[in-house]
Scaffold this motif. Structure first.
Motif, PDB file in Angstrom:
ATOM      1  N   GLU A 114       0.803  -1.217   0.000  1.00 31.07           N
ATOM      2  CA  GLU A 114       0.000   0.000   0.000  1.00 31.07           C
ATOM      3  C   GLU A 114       0.843   1.278   0.000  1.00 31.07           C
ATOM      4  N   PRO A 115       0.562   2.209  -0.912  1.00 31.92           N
ATOM      5  CA  PRO A 115       1.081   3.566  -0.751  1.00 31.92           C
ATOM      6  C   PRO A 115       0.387   4.223   0.449  1.00 31.92           C
ATOM      7  N   VAL A 116       1.129   5.020   1.202  1.00 30.37           N
ATOM      8  CA  VAL A 116       0.606   5.624   2.427  1.00 30.37           C
ATOM      9  C   VAL A 116       0.962   7.107   2.455  1.00 30.37           C
ATOM     10  N   SER A 117       0.040   7.903   2.978  1.00 30.99           N
ATOM     11  CA  SER A 117       0.277   9.335   3.163  1.00 30.99           C
ATOM     12  C   SER A 117       0.454   9.633   4.648  1.00 30.99           C
ATOM     13  N   GLY A 118       0.897  10.832   4.930  1.00 35.89           N
ATOM     14  CA  GLY A 118       0.984  11.279   6.311  1.00 35.89           C
ATOM     15  C   GLY A 118       2.180  10.761   7.081  1.00 35.89           C
ATOM     16  N   ALA A 119       3.095  10.081   6.425  1.00 34.38           N
ATOM     17  CA  ALA A 119       4.302   9.553   7.070  1.00 34.38           C
ATOM     18  C   ALA A 119       5.477   9.866   6.154  1.00 34.38           C
ATOM     19  N   ALA A 120       6.200  10.932   6.464  1.00 35.66           N
ATOM     20  CA  ALA A 120       7.254  11.411   5.568  1.00 35.66           C
ATOM     21  C   ALA A 120       8.309  10.353   5.286  1.00 35.66           C
ATOM     22  N   LEU A 151      -2.645  -2.528  -3.004  1.00 34.25           N
ATOM     23  CA  LEU A 151      -3.765  -2.011  -2.233  1.00 34.25           C
ATOM     24  C   LEU A 151      -3.975  -0.568  -2.687  1.00 34.25           C
ATOM     25  N   PHE A 152      -5.087  -0.333  -3.363  1.00 34.43           N
ATOM     26  CA  PHE A 152      -5.378   0.935  -4.024  1.00 34.43           C
ATOM     27  C   PHE A 152      -6.248   1.773  -3.097  1.00 34.43           C
ATOM     28  N   ASP A 153      -5.592   2.541  -2.234  1.00 37.95           N
ATOM     29  CA  ASP A 153      -6.294   3.403  -1.287  1.00 37.95           C
ATOM     30  C   ASP A 153      -6.382   4.798  -1.903  1.00 37.95           C
ATOM     31  N   VAL A 154      -7.575   5.161  -2.333  1.00 38.63           N
ATOM     32  CA  VAL A 154      -7.708   6.404  -3.100  1.00 38.63           C
ATOM     33  C   VAL A 154      -7.408   7.629  -2.244  1.00 38.63           C
ATOM     34  N   TYR A 155      -7.674   7.549  -0.940  1.00 39.28           N
ATOM     35  CA  TYR A 155      -7.360   8.692  -0.069  1.00 39.28           C
ATOM     36  C   TYR A 155      -5.847   8.931  -0.017  1.00 39.28           C
ATOM     37  N   HIS A 156      -5.086   7.889   0.252  1.00 40.68           N
ATOM     38  CA  HIS A 156      -3.633   8.052   0.337  1.00 40.68           C
ATOM     39  C   HIS A 156      -3.057   8.536  -0.992  1.00 40.68           C
ATOM     40  N   LEU A 157      -3.523   7.949  -2.090  1.00 37.52           N
ATOM     41  CA  LEU A 157      -3.002   8.345  -3.397  1.00 37.52           C
ATOM     42  C   LEU A 157      -3.311   9.807  -3.692  1.00 37.52           C
ATOM     43  N   ALA A 158      -4.564  10.214  -3.462  1.00 39.64           N
ATOM     44  CA  ALA A 158      -4.949  11.598  -3.736  1.00 39.64           C
ATOM     45  C   ALA A 158      -4.196  12.570  -2.836  1.00 39.64           C
ATOM     46  N   THR A 159      -4.049  12.212  -1.566  1.00 44.33           N
ATOM     47  CA  THR A 159      -3.359  13.087  -0.617  1.00 44.33           C
ATOM     48  C   THR A 159      -1.893  13.253  -0.997  1.00 44.33           C
ATOM     49  N   ASN A 160      -1.298  12.205  -1.540  1.00 42.90           N
ATOM     50  CA  ASN A 160       0.109  12.273  -1.954  1.00 42.90           C
ATOM     51  C   ASN A 160       0.294  12.926  -3.320  1.00 42.90           C
ATOM     52  N   GLY A 161      -0.812  13.313  -3.966  1.00 40.98           N
ATOM     53  CA  GLY A 161      -0.711  13.976  -5.258  1.00 40.98           C
ATOM     54  C   GLY A 161      -0.607  13.037  -6.437  1.00 40.98           C
ATOM     55  N   ASP A 162      -0.820  11.738  -6.226  1.00 40.68           N
ATOM     56  CA  ASP A 162      -0.819  10.799  -7.345  1.00 40.68           C
ATOM     57  C   ASP A 162      -2.078  11.037  -8.183  1.00 40.68           C
TER      58      ASP A 162
END
Length: 270
Positions: free
Chosen positions: A151-157, A182-193
């Motif tokens: 999974e790609p993850v946001s909020g953890a530099a 694991l396609f987590d649309v929140y993490h992807l969108a938050t990371n600018g993907d």
């Protein structure tokens, strides 16, 4: 196009209840699928603890659709053990109990959070270890036809997998066929993907989907993300798995009813 099948992440939702009461609460709300982050403090919990967890799921009459491997102290900032040299043995010690829970519950999707970059460690060495551990995890769950998720993850530099492409690269390094995105649309969108471009590029690699609105990570309809369209596009593109509800009720309305956005008739997959 089929209807979406929704599953409630009981580690982030229904948190006003004790953890083991949440599967029954999800069922009472009309859902028949639940997923969890790792629900124990160690990789090798006492068998009685495992039995109690399994009973909470099965007695509620819901399907366990997803389970994380031990990812460390998530509230403390850990994001997985896969590429963490000092805790590699701890990750591997988790395989048997994860696979056992999958065998007993019918769960076949297991999220292996990759782990943060560790200060003083060579990133290339961490990636070599990550590939080795993902392969070993995939081999372990293969005996029950399980799939490891990355999974790609946001909020953890310090977490190195922020885009779908980076997660797929980690999957490809591992080299096993039963590892999926694991396609987590929140993490992807938050990371600018670019969620639409990633969905198109990796349609055949997506093994599980999780949704939350962005920004805010609250229920769909509270932010600006086109959750309904993304869901429809995934279904139209051939995705037939579960959609994990992995959001944090923030507003008073969301806390009062975290599922208000989804009509009751659309909550069950049956």
């Amino acid at each position: 196009m089929t209807n979406a099948r929704y599953t409630v992440n009981c580690s982030i939702l229904l948190t006003d209840l004790p953890l083991l009461e949440r599967p029954a609460a999800a069922r009472a709300a009309g859902f028949d699928g639940v997923e969890f982050w790792w629900p124990f403090p160690t990789s090798t919990p006492d068998p009685d603890e495992v039995d109690t967890f399994v009973r909470a799921v099965t007695d509620a009459g819901v399907q366990l659709t997803g389970l994380n491997f031990n990812a460390g102290d998530m509230p403390g900032g850990d994001r997985g053990l896969v590429s963490w040299p000092e805790r590699s043995a701890e990750f591997r010690a988790n395989f048997d109990v994860v696979t056992s829970i999958g065998e007993r519950t019918g769960c076949r999707a297991f999220n292996a959070l990759y782990g943060n970059r560790i200060e003083g460690e060579d990133p290339a060495r961490q990636d070599d270890l990550g590939a080795e551990n993902l392969a070993l995890a995939a081999q372990a769950v293969a005996r029950i036809d399980g799939t490891v998720l990355v999974e790609p993850v946001s909020g953890a530099a310090a977490y190195p997998l922020k885009t779908a492409a980076e997660a797929v690269a980690a999957i490809d390094r591992a080299g096993e066929t039963n590892i999926g995105l694991l396609f987590d649309v929140y993490h992807l969108a938050t990371n600018g993907d670019d969620v639409d471009a990633a969905r198109t590029a990796y349609a055949d690699r997506i093994a599980h989907v999780q949704i939350a609105d962005a920004p805010g990570r609250d229920q769909p309809g509270t932010g600006q993300a086109p959750i309904a369209r993304w869901t429809a596009d995934l279904l139209a593109g051939g995705y037939d798995g579960w959609f994990g509800l992995e959001y944090k009720p923030a507003s008073a309305a969301s806390q009062a009813d975290p599922f208000a956005w989804l009509p009751a008739a659309e909550r069950s997959s049956r």
